[in-house]
Motif scaffolding. Structure first.
Motif: not given
Lengths: 210, 170
Positions: B22, B35, B37-42, B44-45, B48
């Motif tokens: 990351y 939270c 889904r913080c790993y999934e959000d990371a 995706i970030e 991108c």
């Protein structure tokens, strides 16, 4: 600046309303809190012309500040300052209020137990953003609590049926005997100040090696 | 399947990957919160950011600033902070401020710091030498090589008129 050989209390500015930066109440949901002993006190730099502004605050090697996120309607309710009741030299008392909406062994062990006897410094972000100020825009956004004497707990309570905390913890930290009414964090401009604010909570190793 | 840690199917190894990469991809630190889904959000970030930049911030071989440390350049290099801490920038600031290493701004520096500084100075000198060569050659009259005729003609660049080649062809 003292006019005599004692520190005389004088004012040196007009009292007026800044129409370009209308005052608004409250603070943001995100703040940071750090153990006072984790701060490298030697690195605290106050602006020589504006002693209520701190431009540098660095943690000791391997230490970091901790984020405090309070997702409530009025985060950090109870936070403010009052005149102290000292009879010799009047000082200020600063109070930081917060609720911790959690209660498990990790929270109690890592946070609550430490709050009982520790001394802390906190930095909150005011909702009031004086970004239209002619000089040093945004210098009133980040406010420091506990830099002089340290914040110490005056209330730690857990009420299982409290509607304010949903059974979590209600915390009040107070700094008594501070010589200044308020201390702000500001380095050069708002962007740099925000970087400084964010950098305090990074993992203790610092920049990271990729 | 025993190492599956949550309903979203991320294994412990997956999470370690997010922790490791990351910072390299986004140049920010990953703060796993409670939270769901913080790993999934990371992820995706990271995807991108990498798709956009096609690069990772892996140019830091061991410089680490202490939390809160910020260094202001006096020669227009901006600010050195955790956000932009790379070998090149760190060394540039160390050269600009020789006492920086004594000021306790750094939590850690690479063991081969002197070697890195020497390499940095050498590369800068080479770059400057190239710049000097370039400016010298620009000051002289431009050399135009006409490959068709296999001849070399010294001709001032500004003196060449548009359309002259067409006229010659006619």
């Amino acid at each position: 600046m003292a006019l005599n050989d004692y520190c005389e209390g004088v004012i040196s500015g007009d009292i007026e309303i800044d129409c370009a930066n209308p005052l608004t109440r409250g603070v943001e949901k995100r703040a940071i809190i750090m153990n006072r002993e984790d701060i490298d006190i030697d690195t605290i730099t106050r602006d020589p012309n504006r002693p209520n502004v701190v431009s540098s605050i660095v943690m000791k090697t391997g230490k970091r500040a901790y984020r405090a996120v309070i997702p409530t309607q009025q985060p950090f309710a109870g936070t403010g300052s009052t005149l102290g009741d000292s009879t010799v030299v009047k000082t200020m008392n600063h109070t930081l209020g917060m609720v911790i909406l959690a209660n498990d062994p990790d929270v109690c062990g890592n946070v609550i137990d430490g709050l009982i006897n520790g001394t802390f410094v906190a930095i909150i972000e005011n909702k009031y953003k004086n970004t239209n100020k002619e000089t040093t825009p945004g210098d009133g956004i980040f406010q420091i609590y506990g830099l002089d004497q340290g914040l110490m707990s005056t209330t730690i309570e857990n009420d299982k049926y409290s509607t304010d905390t949903n059974g979590g913890w209600n915390i009040v930290l107070t700094e008594e005997g501070s010589p200044s009414s308020a201390t702000f964090l500001y380095d050069t401009d708002l962007a740099t100040t925000r970087t400084l604010f964010d950098s305090l909570t990074q993992p203790a190793s610092g920049g990271g090696g990729g | 399947m025993s190492d599956k840690v949550n309903a979203f199917g991320l294994s412990k190894a997956d999470k370690e990957f997010v922790h490791d990469y990351y910072k390299r991809v986004t140049n920010k630190f990953f703060h796993p919160t409670r939270c769901g889904r913080c790993y999934e959000d990371a992820i995706i970030e990271m995807y991108c950011k990498y798709k956009k930049d096609k690069t990772m911030n892996n140019e830091n071989t061991g410089f680490k600033l202490r939390n809160g440390a910020i260094v202001h350049s006096r020669i227009g290099n901006g600010v050195l902070s955790y956000k932009n801490l790379t070998d090149e920038r760190a060394i540039a600031f160390i050269i600009e401020f020789p006492d920086l290493l004594k000021s306790n701004k750094f939590a850690q520096v690479p063991k081969n710091l002197q070697e890195l500084i020497a390499n940095y100075k050498e590369s800068k000198e080479n770059a400057n030498a190239k710049l000097i060569d370039l400016s010298d050659s620009e000051e002289k009259e431009a050399v135009i090589v006409l490959s068709d005729e296999e001849t070399t003609v010294n001709k001032p660049r500004r003196g060449r008129k548009k359309g002259s080649k067409n006229k010659q062809n006619k």
